[in-house]
Design an enzyme around this catalytic site. Structure first.
Site, PDB file in Angstrom:
ATOM      1  N   ASP A  53       0.830  -1.210   0.000  1.00  0.00           N
ATOM      2  CA  ASP A  53       0.000   0.000   0.000  1.00  0.00           C
ATOM      3  C   ASP A  53       0.862   1.257   0.000  1.00  0.00           C
ATOM      4  O   ASP A  53       0.635   2.179  -0.796  1.00  0.00           O
ATOM      5  CB  ASP A  53      -0.935  -0.004   1.211  1.00  0.00           C
ATOM      6  CG  ASP A  53      -1.891  -1.180   1.200  1.00  0.00           C
ATOM      7  OD1 ASP A  53      -2.644  -1.311   0.221  1.00  0.00           O
ATOM      8  OD2 ASP A  53      -1.880  -1.977   2.152  1.00  0.00           O
TER       9      ASP A  53
ATOM     10  N   GLU B 132      -9.038  -1.981   4.469  1.00  0.00           N
ATOM     11  CA  GLU B 132      -8.515  -1.555   5.770  1.00  0.00           C
ATOM     12  C   GLU B 132      -9.378  -0.452   6.374  1.00  0.00           C
ATOM     13  O   GLU B 132      -9.653  -0.455   7.578  1.00  0.00           O
ATOM     14  CB  GLU B 132      -7.076  -1.063   5.611  1.00  0.00           C
ATOM     15  CG  GLU B 132      -6.086  -2.165   5.294  1.00  0.00           C
ATOM     16  CD  GLU B 132      -4.720  -1.626   4.908  1.00  0.00           C
ATOM     17  OE1 GLU B 132      -3.745  -2.374   5.048  1.00  0.00           O
ATOM     18  OE2 GLU B 132      -4.628  -0.467   4.451  1.00  0.00           O
TER      19      GLU B 132
END
Length: 243
Positions: free
Chosen positions: A37, A140
């Protein structure tokens, strides 16, 4: 018309430029971890501001694999990067917290690492007149799988609408090294920790849920429970009515 992923990545670059300009700032700063990420966000940040971006590696009891993947990323993308070693800082604050007479939990101390890193990023961001880019993806963010006022305390969230699978595809477009693309997702909270082990199932199932596809009931219930209990992380501090 809905954009394909390549078009969306181009849009994100322009969006970053627009948001930074609106804020009256010069560029962006990204904390890199050796994970996918932050690698994708670093690549987008450099594309948006080739002359006004900075990546920061902040080791804090980090693993050898974190170190290797970070080095691969910097080399592959030729990133401008600095290192701020937070190991001794973390050890000092951990000792002080435990000497208070209240022994800290394993998770609380792990989250302290994320908050130390964000303190570091904001100091550097203010020095350079940059905005701090967050690295949370859709899964997330929905689950609340981030540290409040740690990796969740940022200025912009460029990949917050990308599924984990889309982040992996984006990484390929952006020349992120295979060593990062293929590693098990981890927040490196402690040795051998992985996201999927902590959550209880894989990101592929979370992606399916977010897309409205069928998943087993226990998966659905777990995702919805995590979303509910983490709502406070996605909202500002509640305020009472005016007097």
């Amino acid at each position: 018309m809905k954009m394909n992923l390549k078009e969306y990545l181009d849009y994100l670059v322009e969006w970053l430029r627009s948001e930074v300009k609106k804020a009256g700032q010069k560029g962006v700063i990204i904390g890199i971890s050796g994970g996918i990420d932050s690698a994708v966000v670093a690549a987008l940040g450099k594309k948006a501001f080739p002359d006004n971006y900075l990546t920061v590696w902040m080791p804090c009891q980090s693993s050898d694999l974190d170190e290797k993947c970070k080095a691969d990323l910097i080399n592959n993308l030729d990133l401008k990067s600095v290192t701020v070693d937070l190991k001794s800082t973390f050890e000092t604050i951990s000792k002080a917290l435990n000497e208070s007479g209240i022994e800290q939990s394993k998770l609380a101390l792990a989250n302290t690492k994320a908050r130390l890193r964000m303190t570091t990023l904001y100091s550097m961001a203010q020095t350079h007149n940059y905005l701090v880019l967050g690295t949370d993806n859709w899964a997330e963010w929905h689950l609340g799988y981030f540290t409040k006022f740690g990796d969740g305390g940022v200025d912009l969230l460029p990949i917050v609408h990308l599924l984990k699978g889309e982040v992996k595809e984006a990484a390929k477009f952006l020349n992120v090294p295979e060593s990062i693309i293929n590693r098990a997702p981890t927040a490196s909270l402690w040795e051998d920790q992985t996201d999927e082990q902590e959550i209880g199932f894989g990101y592929d199932l979370i992606d399916k849920y977010l897309l409205g596809q069928n998943v087993e009931n226990h998966i659905k219930e777990r995702i919805e429970q995590l979303h509910k209990v983490s709502e406070h992380k996605r909202n500002g501090a509640p305020q009472p009515n005016k007097k």
